[in-house]
Write an enzyme that holds these catalytic residues in place. Sequence first.
Site, PDB file in Angstrom:
ATOM      1  N   HIS A 170       0.905  -1.171  -0.123  1.00  0.00           N
ATOM      2  CA  HIS A 170       0.132  -0.017  -0.099  1.00  0.00           C
ATOM      3  C   HIS A 170       0.912   1.352  -0.079  1.00  0.00           C
ATOM      4  O   HIS A 170       2.103   1.197   0.333  1.00  0.00           O
ATOM      5  CB  HIS A 170      -0.841   0.106   1.271  1.00  0.00           C
ATOM      6  N   CYS A 257      -1.990   0.056   9.771  1.00  0.00           N
ATOM      7  CA  CYS A 257      -3.249  -1.051   9.480  1.00  0.00           C
ATOM      8  C   CYS A 257      -3.790  -1.437  10.459  1.00  0.00           C
ATOM      9  O   CYS A 257      -5.258  -1.879  10.464  1.00  0.00           O
ATOM     10  CB  CYS A 257      -2.678  -2.247   8.599  1.00  0.00           C
TER      11      CYS A 257
HETATM   12  C1  CIR Z   1      -3.409  -8.109   3.010  1.00  0.00           C
HETATM   13  O1  CIR Z   1      -2.876  -8.320   2.148  1.00  0.00           O
HETATM   14  O2  CIR Z   1      -4.398  -7.118   2.759  1.00  0.00           O
HETATM   15  C2  CIR Z   1      -3.203  -8.019   4.519  1.00  0.00           C
HETATM   16  N1  CIR Z   1      -2.391  -9.383   4.665  1.00  0.00           N
HETATM   17  C3  CIR Z   1      -2.280  -6.910   4.872  1.00  0.00           C
HETATM   18  C4  CIR Z   1      -2.877  -5.634   5.211  1.00  0.00           C
HETATM   19  C5  CIR Z   1      -2.080  -4.598   5.622  1.00  0.00           C
HETATM   20  N2  CIR Z   1      -2.774  -3.187   5.579  1.00  0.00           N
HETATM   21  C6  CIR Z   1      -2.235  -1.962   5.383  1.00  0.00           C
HETATM   22  O3  CIR Z   1      -1.110  -1.827   4.937  1.00  0.00           O
HETATM   23  N3  CIR Z   1      -3.078  -0.943   5.604  1.00  0.00           N
END
Ligand code: CIR
Length: 262
Positions: A170, A257
């Site tokens: 992201h 996150c």
């Molecule tokens: C994903 O791949 O969506 C989750 N394992 C990790 C999301 C991390 N979120 C973020 O950086 N906002």
Amino acid sequence: MPPTHPIFQSAIVRPPASNFADGLTTQSLGAPSFEKAMQQHTAYCQALQSCGLELTVLPADPDYPDSTFVEDTAVLTPRGAILARPGAMSREGEVHAMRPALGVFFDDLAEITPPGTLDGGDICEAGEHFFIGISERTNPDGARQLADYLRQLGYTSDFVDIRGVRGILHLKSGIAYLGDGQLALIEALADHPAFRRYEILHLEPEENYAANCVRINDYVLTAAGYPCFHQVLKKAGYQTLPLDMSEFQKMDGGLSCLSLRF
Ligand code: CIR
């Protein structure tokens, strides 16, 4: 003079579920330990509280192994909230579960609609301005929809296409707004025209993971184990709260996150 960093009072969090290791990841750091992830999540919640935030703790949700990464489900601003539409199919239903929790705090919830997709992790608030990442998760349509909502709320925005930037899932995997015109930024993003007006705190490439830090009121939450960036923050005058993030890192997650802050 008003502060030039957002003041937060509350946050929504969701502890990892026991099948947390079944979530999505691009890392090859091994499987995370659920017990250790729980300990790290508890320490994270305590850090938020010590920054003065009141927490809404949602129940763990094994239907969605990635649901502890609540940030991806919405974009919250002082003037309104927008429900996201995660770009990974396995995460789509997380938004539905977040709607009632946000409804307690926000009267009107706008939403990203098909064919737009948008993950909250791609959105970086910098005062009156927002950086909107276009990524494997947030498509140009989702980015445009968000920019329109933000404009209606009186904010400006820039798009930052990160699809060619290796190693970040992201936008906020590589950038954090610290307030007072300062951005923490990985080198791969440092030359982007959107960041020209800002003072940049640089990261050593081997410490890129630490770019995902979070300014909360008087503190900056930082990932533990990144001594150079820690020194950079100290030198810039920030009070830091280092937190062990190893288990979330294994699942591509960072500090931002794990909460929705408002
Ligand atoms: C994903 O791949 O969506 C989750 N394992 C990790 C999301 C991390 N979120 C973020 O950086 N906002």
